[in-house]
Design a protein around this motif. Sequence first.
Motif, PDB file in Angstrom:
ATOM      1  N   PRO A   1      37.049 -13.474   6.250  1.00  0.00           N
ATOM      2  CA  PRO A   1      36.075 -12.972   5.280  1.00  0.00           C
ATOM      3  C   PRO A   1      36.711 -12.631   3.934  1.00  0.00           C
ATOM      4  O   PRO A   1      36.074 -12.802   2.890  1.00  0.00           O
ATOM      5  CB  PRO A   1      35.516 -11.721   5.961  1.00  0.00           C
ATOM      6  N   PHE A   2      37.959 -12.172   3.961  1.00  0.00           N
ATOM      7  CA  PHE A   2      38.634 -11.814   2.714  1.00  0.00           C
ATOM      8  C   PHE A   2      38.698 -13.007   1.763  1.00  0.00           C
ATOM      9  O   PHE A   2      38.349 -12.893   0.580  1.00  0.00           O
ATOM     10  CB  PHE A   2      40.049 -11.293   2.995  1.00  0.00           C
TER      11      PHE A   2
ATOM     12  N   TYR B   1      39.035  -3.021   8.904  1.00  0.00           N
ATOM     13  CA  TYR B   1      38.863  -4.372   9.426  1.00  0.00           C
ATOM     14  C   TYR B   1      39.493  -4.515  10.806  1.00  0.00           C
ATOM     15  O   TYR B   1      38.898  -5.102  11.710  1.00  0.00           O
ATOM     16  CB  TYR B   1      39.472  -5.391   8.458  1.00  0.00           C
TER      17      TYR B   1
ATOM     18  N   CYS C   1      34.267 -11.666   0.745  1.00  0.00           N
ATOM     19  CA  CYS C   1      33.308 -10.768   1.378  1.00  0.00           C
ATOM     20  C   CYS C   1      33.781  -9.315   1.268  1.00  0.00           C
ATOM     21  O   CYS C   1      34.939  -9.017   1.591  1.00  0.00           O
ATOM     22  CB  CYS C   1      33.140 -11.147   2.847  1.00  0.00           C
TER      23      CYS C   1
ATOM     24  N   ALA D   1      32.484  -7.391   6.311  1.00  0.00           N
ATOM     25  CA  ALA D   1      33.414  -8.411   6.787  1.00  0.00           C
ATOM     26  C   ALA D   1      33.211  -8.738   8.266  1.00  0.00           C
ATOM     27  O   ALA D   1      33.285  -9.901   8.664  1.00  0.00           O
ATOM     28  CB  ALA D   1      34.849  -7.968   6.534  1.00  0.00           C
TER      29      ALA D   1
ATOM     30  N   ALA E   1      34.603  -5.551   2.277  1.00  0.00           N
ATOM     31  CA  ALA E   1      35.105  -5.061   3.565  1.00  0.00           C
ATOM     32  C   ALA E   1      33.996  -4.505   4.452  1.00  0.00           C
ATOM     33  O   ALA E   1      34.022  -4.667   5.672  1.00  0.00           O
ATOM     34  CB  ALA E   1      36.183  -4.001   3.334  1.00  0.00           C
TER      35      ALA E   1
ATOM     36  N   ALA F   1      36.169  -8.867  -2.281  1.00  0.00           N
ATOM     37  CA  ALA F   1      37.093  -8.432  -1.223  1.00  0.00           C
ATOM     38  C   ALA F   1      38.282  -7.715  -1.859  1.00  0.00           C
ATOM     39  O   ALA F   1      39.001  -8.298  -2.681  1.00  0.00           O
ATOM     40  CB  ALA F   1      37.563  -9.623  -0.410  1.00  0.00           C
TER      41      ALA F   1
ATOM     42  N   TRP G   1      43.295  -8.641   7.215  1.00  0.00           N
ATOM     43  CA  TRP G   1      42.925  -8.095   5.904  1.00  0.00           C
ATOM     44  C   TRP G   1      44.182  -7.522   5.261  1.00  0.00           C
ATOM     45  O   TRP G   1      44.913  -6.777   5.904  1.00  0.00           O
ATOM     46  CB  TRP G   1      41.877  -6.994   6.060  1.00  0.00           C
TER      47      TRP G   1
END
Length: 294
Positions: A188-189, A245, A193, A198, A195, A235, A225
Amino acid sequence: MGIQHANRHLAGINLSSVSQEECVSMLRKLLDSGIHGIAFSPYLDGQGPGDHISEAQIERRIRIIEPYTQWVRTFSCVEGNENIPHIAKAHHLNTMVGICLSDDKDKNEIELNNGIEIARNGYADILAVGNEVLLRGELTVQELIEYIYRARQAVPDLGVSYVDAYFQFEDHPELAEACDLLLVNCYPFWEECPADYALLYMKDMYQRAVKAANGKEVIISETGWPSSGATCGAAVPSIGSAMQYFINTYVWARQQGIKIFYFSSFDEAWKTGDEGDVGAHWGLWDKNGNFKYS
């Protein structure tokens, strides 16, 4: 606030009102009870791909992570990395052995042959043939599949797969078909995105991979993360976000029985060349082997 009483919202545990000390305690409880797997590169400060890794430094770094994980994932079978699997096995760890592929066909042959030898000697539990070569555009899908088939023919009793971003298996169903299981990277990072959302995003990535797998096992081969460095869209790297995360990832993984290799074991300064300053801050331990979240 115990993990068992935490809010199980789809987006994960809300840690905004939780102190850093409590977050550290939650993270340590999860880690101390053992995670499924962790990405392992034993490079010391000043080292990187191209440098030879000694068995002594592998041994020292394996001892640090050994109490906290069941599996280690390696990324290469040359320059000393080929010694990681048998050392890990001596410490009763399972191994996902990575064969590093690129557009250097001669080096690919060395990597592939070494990986097959490691597997035949009983030091590999999963063979990962290539890592993100499609994402980098270094091989075609058909070239990659040929390497996967060669490995499967050489070690037919072992699970053989390829590691890449989850969407590569959606985009190339023939690749998913060629693998015994799917090894998917979910970040996701890197997709910018925040946190707080995420975990929700990673759940979607995972479900897309499950659909592409068509009944085959799916393992998240990398997720993590960074604790410091430049932002990536919305992010933001930080100690707090990295802890959030990790906690949300492993609470979810345990609830759902999902196998995840966390990225990464140690901070690696050499990664700044490809990723900028954030590349040096993905480890649970710092470059000197000290735990970062305490």
